[in-house]
Motif scaffolding. Structure first.
Motif, PDB file in Angstrom:
ATOM      1  N   TRP A 244      17.765  63.999 -11.485  1.00 39.92           N
ATOM      2  CA  TRP A 244      18.031  64.273 -10.068  1.00 39.92           C
ATOM      3  C   TRP A 244      17.038  63.432  -9.278  1.00 39.92           C
ATOM      4  CZ3 TRP A 244      15.171  68.634  -7.361  1.00 39.92           C
ATOM      5  CH2 TRP A 244      14.028  69.024  -8.073  1.00 39.92           C
ATOM      6  N   PRO A 245      17.153  63.360  -7.952  1.00 43.33           N
ATOM      7  CA  PRO A 245      16.275  62.446  -7.207  1.00 43.33           C
ATOM      8  C   PRO A 245      14.790  62.623  -7.504  1.00 43.33           C
ATOM      9  CG  PRO A 245      18.071  63.109  -5.795  1.00 43.33           C
ATOM     10  CD  PRO A 245      18.226  63.897  -7.077  1.00 43.33           C
ATOM     11  N   GLY A 247      13.538  63.519 -10.188  1.00 40.40           N
ATOM     12  CA  GLY A 247      13.339  63.024 -11.550  1.00 40.40           C
ATOM     13  C   GLY A 247      13.079  61.526 -11.619  1.00 40.40           C
ATOM     14  N   VAL A 248      13.516  60.780 -10.587  1.00 38.42           N
ATOM     15  CA  VAL A 248      13.189  59.350 -10.566  1.00 38.42           C
ATOM     16  C   VAL A 248      12.086  59.081  -9.539  1.00 38.42           C
ATOM     17  CG1 VAL A 248      15.333  58.470 -11.495  1.00 38.42           C
ATOM     18  CG2 VAL A 248      15.133  58.804  -9.028  1.00 38.42           C
ATOM     19  N   THR A 250      11.399  60.097  -6.501  1.00 35.29           N
ATOM     20  CA  THR A 250      11.709  59.891  -5.088  1.00 35.29           C
ATOM     21  C   THR A 250      11.891  61.260  -4.444  1.00 35.29           C
ATOM     22  OG1 THR A 250      14.089  59.825  -5.473  1.00 35.29           O
ATOM     23  CG2 THR A 250      12.908  57.719  -5.540  1.00 35.29           C
ATOM     24  N   PRO A 251      11.603  61.366  -3.149  1.00 28.14           N
ATOM     25  CA  PRO A 251      11.692  62.681  -2.514  1.00 28.14           C
ATOM     26  C   PRO A 251      13.132  63.129  -2.289  1.00 28.14           C
ATOM     27  CG  PRO A 251      11.027  61.013  -0.923  1.00 28.14           C
ATOM     28  CD  PRO A 251      11.071  60.330  -2.261  1.00 28.14           C
TER      29      PRO A 251
ATOM     30  N   GLY B 166      18.715  58.870 -10.643  1.00 31.01           N
ATOM     31  CA  GLY B 166      18.595  60.247 -10.161  1.00 31.01           C
ATOM     32  C   GLY B 166      19.902  60.932  -9.878  1.00 31.01           C
ATOM     33  N   HIS B 172      19.131  57.108  -5.882  1.00 31.61           N
ATOM     34  CA  HIS B 172      17.787  57.036  -5.289  1.00 31.61           C
ATOM     35  C   HIS B 172      16.868  55.993  -5.905  1.00 31.61           C
ATOM     36  CE1 HIS B 172      16.931  60.813  -2.687  1.00 31.61           C
ATOM     37  NE2 HIS B 172      18.224  60.581  -2.674  1.00 31.61           N
ATOM     38  N   THR B 180      12.229  52.969  -8.958  1.00 34.65           N
ATOM     39  CA  THR B 180      11.227  54.037  -8.938  1.00 34.65           C
ATOM     40  C   THR B 180      11.168  54.759 -10.276  1.00 34.65           C
ATOM     41  OG1 THR B 180      12.808  55.690  -8.169  1.00 34.65           O
ATOM     42  CG2 THR B 180      11.641  54.425  -6.475  1.00 34.65           C
ATOM     43  N   VAL B 181      12.035  54.369 -11.206  1.00 34.09           N
ATOM     44  CA  VAL B 181      12.127  55.096 -12.473  1.00 34.09           C
ATOM     45  C   VAL B 181      11.044  54.616 -13.437  1.00 34.09           C
ATOM     46  CG1 VAL B 181      13.822  53.497 -13.478  1.00 34.09           C
ATOM     47  CG2 VAL B 181      13.704  55.853 -14.299  1.00 34.09           C
TER      48      VAL B 181
END
Lengths: 270, 468
Positions: A244-245, A247-248, A250-251, B166, B172, B180-181
């Motif tokens: 989910w967001p 999880g990567v 990012t907010p 995400g 995202h 960002t991963v």
């Protein structure tokens, strides 16, 4: 032939569904196609008789719109994805031309919304106006509730999660209307905030914050909207993954919430 | 004797589209296309925080949101003067590849096949609107069954993207600086496993299915050519390894392939409902004012032109410009190219995985420049996508987006040139005027995304409805 007859009988027994796309991005029907356990094939075969959706239907032109009209005399479920553009009598969002007349999303939503047994506002645009109504709202978008002047079942999210809409329709078919909060959202999916169930909650409680994207700590200071956003993303996750967001790294940008996006920016704060 | 035929809605595309054609002596002699949805993202973006452009512009389109995250991120990186490292670029390209696969699978099976194959007997796919279904029963049954199976594989493509981004639609993980991963072995193995399964379906089912369709509908090679001018901004083109390389920025005009020059992209508004002192606009010029009563105009979509010419963009253009396809340019060639490209992209992604290292994201606390400009030009699922932005006082000032579908679905321009799809319809022989299936088959061969093409908005007060 026997199979065909059975299928036909099944189609008659299943409740018809109109999935009307209006002023949006078609992201919610795409999200539905990403459903799993049950998937969209089960959804279409066993749960509903989808009579109208412009993304999926084989028919086109007037023949397609006639399938919309023919459903209105039955008992049916209406899902609307997209906001309702009311500028210039709705002509910013034309969904069909029928007998030389342009049919606007505004007109189709009203026509079906008055007759449907249940109306679901799918996604944040339908629920609250969403990004289609972002300032300066050039197409004068409003929510489905404002347009129909009644309370529909809201399934906000950008896009809405497929479990939310399949679960809600399953509930309607088998058990009637699910328990809703004051805004009309099913409590089972929108009962608590992202923050309540966040995997990074312990960092927040200890006041340990990430200073940039990609870090493992709480992203509250980067603008995370988890504390004011209701949805069960931390539990159900997305696209058949554990991800989910958050999880990567990012907010949460508050996409299920009234006021998205204008009230949720900046999405990332440095 | 001429007859006008109007199709609205053109279903099985993204967004709302009306096609009007004039048929004379059994052939199309004129064609107009009109987008039917307007939201106005470029106006919404003014004054917003520049970094928000990524998640904001994604929401132009629920189908190709990753394309917009790529375009906006590249534009921001140019404006911020940020260059991601190679590992980040590879992960980001892999994510972009997931969208190619998901889009191509979905467009080929869910949106294109019902034109040729009698669908499985579930609503709303099953249709008896026309009778031009030519496949023998057993073959029809196989492809109708693959129609249903393909949902699983396009879903898996999104699963790969969500594993790294995400969620999807509106992922995202793509951001300034790359991604960002934090790539780890679990994510790596999962996407590798999913990609192998998708590859199996594409190589063993999808390829055969599309060649079967081509065999039973051979006349579709004979129409839908259009101008034959092709363009690509390039994608998967920063790698030295040939197995990772796809197509660099190129154009083909009158059969000659040349380098692409970004300075030659303009938008013509002669037949679009806008007024401006300029007939032809450049990216980041002030948005023209809308004028719904402008004489002879008939579309909200502006007409992007390269050296004043309409161009075709998309899978066929890319395969052709990269030397991977040269059979011809037609409705069926375009439809086949989409499938061949799916195979090609999977091969590139497989090779990218061999190069990707298990490293954390390389993010930074970005400082928004006081004033800056940037552009992000990249080929995406449907073709060449351009994002141009200017920043003033740390806020977005101008933002221009020219989408692939605007290239393909544009109206006529002041030189009198029709848009690409309009031209592709001209001279097509219509077998049954009551069921002009050729129109939908050609339009869908371009995989139009009207949600993207009509994101631009203007002001107007009333609308005069054309009565035909």
């Amino acid at each position: 032939m026997v199979n065909l007859a059975l299928e036909t009988r099944n189609n008659k027994e299943k409740i018809p569904l109109i999935w009307l796309e209006t002023c949006g991005c078609s992201g919610n029907i795409i999200s539905l196609m990403d459903a799993d356990d049950p998937d969209i094939v089960y959804f279409l075969r066993e749960m509903v008789d989808l009579t109208y959706n412009n993304s999926l239907m084989a028919a086109e032109g007037e023949a397609a719109y006639e399938k919309f009209l023919n459903t209105l005399d039955k008992e049916f479920i209406l899902v609307i994805e997209g906001a309702i553009s009311i500028k210039d009598e709705g002509l910013y969002n034309v969904i069909a031309r029928y007998k030389d007349r342009l049919i606007t999303g505004m007109e189709a939503a009203l026509k079906a919304g008055e007759k449907a047994k249940y109306v679901i506002s799918m996604g944040t645009c339908a629920s609250y106006g969403g990004i289609s109504a972002a300032a300066p709202n050039p197409s004068q978008c409003i929510s489905v509730n404002e347009h129909l002047n009644k309370k529909t079942i809201l399934l906000p999210g950008c896009p809405g999660h497929p479990d939310w809409v399949i679960g809600t329709i399953g509930h309607l078919i088998a058990f009637g209307i699910p328990e809703l909060d004051e805004e009309g959202r099913p409590i089972i999916f929108y009962g608590i905030t992202i923050h309540d169930n966040c995997t990074r909650r312990s960092y927040f409680d200890e006041r340990v914050f990430a200073s940039k994207l990609g870090e493992k700590e709480c992203m509250f200071r980067l603008g995370c909207r988890g504390p004011i956003t209701k949805a069960d993303c931390p539990i159900i996750r997305w696209n058949d993954t554990d991800n989910w967001p958050i999880g990567v790294n990012t907010p949460c940008i508050g996409c299920t919430q009234r006021g998205f996006p204008d009230g949720m920016e900046p999405f990332v704060r440095y | 004797m001429s007859k006008k035929v109007i199709i609205n809605p053109v279903t099985r595309i993204s967004g709302f589209l009306e096609i009007e054609v004039e048929i004379k002596n059994g052939r199309i002699v004129d064609a107009n296309s009109s987008g039917m949805l307007f939201r106005g993202f470029e106006k919404m973006l003014r004054g917003r925080p520049p970094l928000d452009a990524i998640y904001f512009t994604e929401r132009i389109c629920g189908i190709c949101s990753t394309a917009h995250s790529m375009g906006s991120t590249l534009a921001l990186e140019e404006a911020f003067n940020v260059v991601p490292d190679e590992n980040n670029k590879m992960i980001r390209d892999f994510m972009h590849g997931c969208e190619f696969i998901q889009n191509h699978l979905r467009h080929t099976y869910q949106y294109t096949m019902p034109d040729y194959v009698k669908g499985p007997d579930i609503n709303p796919v099953y249709s008896v609107e026309h009778n031009d279904f030519r496949l023998p029963e057993a073959i029809n049954k196989r492809i109708a069954s693959n129609y249903l199976t393909s949902f699983k594989y396009s879903r898996m493509a999104h699963e790969m993207l969500a594993e790294l981004g995400g969620k999807v639609p509106h992922t995202h993980g793509i951001f300034v600086g790359g991604t960002t991963v934090n790539m780890d072995i679990s994510k790596y193995l999962k996407v590798k496993y999913l990609l192998a399964q998708i590859r199996d379906f594409v190589e063993n089912a999808m390829l055969e299915d599309i060649y079967t369709i081509a065999h039973y509908y051979p006349e579709c090679f004979n129409y839908g050519k259009g101008y034959g001018n092709l363009m690509s901004y390039g994608c998967f083109d920063i790698y030295l390894q040939p197995q990772r390389f796809y197509v660099s920025p190129k154009v083909m005009i009158d059969g000659k392939i040349k380098e692409f020059d970004p300075q030659r992209v303009t938008e013509n508004i002669e037949y679009a409902w806008y007024k401006s002192d300029l007939e032809s606009l450049k990216p980041l010029d002030e948005e023209p004012e809308a004028d719904r009563f402008k004489k002879d105009a008939y579309s909200w979509i502006k007409a992007p032109r390269y050296k004043e010419l309409p161009m075709e963009v998309g899978p066929l253009a890319r395969l052709w410009l990269s030397g991977n396809y040269n059979r011809g340019i037609s409705t069926m060639d375009r439809t086949i190219a989409r499938v061949l490209e799916t195979k090609k992209i999977i091969e590139i992604m497989t090779s990218l995985l061999e190069g990707i290292r298990l490293e954390p994201a390389n993010q930074d606390q970005y400082v928004v420049p006081k004033e800056a400009k940037g552009k992000g030009l990249i080929d995406t699922t449907r073709g060449s996508l351009g994002h141009w932005l200017s920043i003033d006082e740390q806020e977005i000032f101008h933002y221009t987006i020219i989408t692939p579908t605007a290239w393909n679905l544009s109206p006529k321009d002041s030189m009198g040139n029709r848009g690409t799809i309009e031209q592709a319809l001209i001279a097509t022989k219509i077998e049954d005027i009551n069921n002009p299936l050729e129109i939908g088959r050609t339009v869908r061969s371009f995989d139009p995304c009207v949600s993207c093409a009509t994101h631009v908005i203007g002001e107007y007060n009333t609308l005069k409805i054309r009565i035909v």
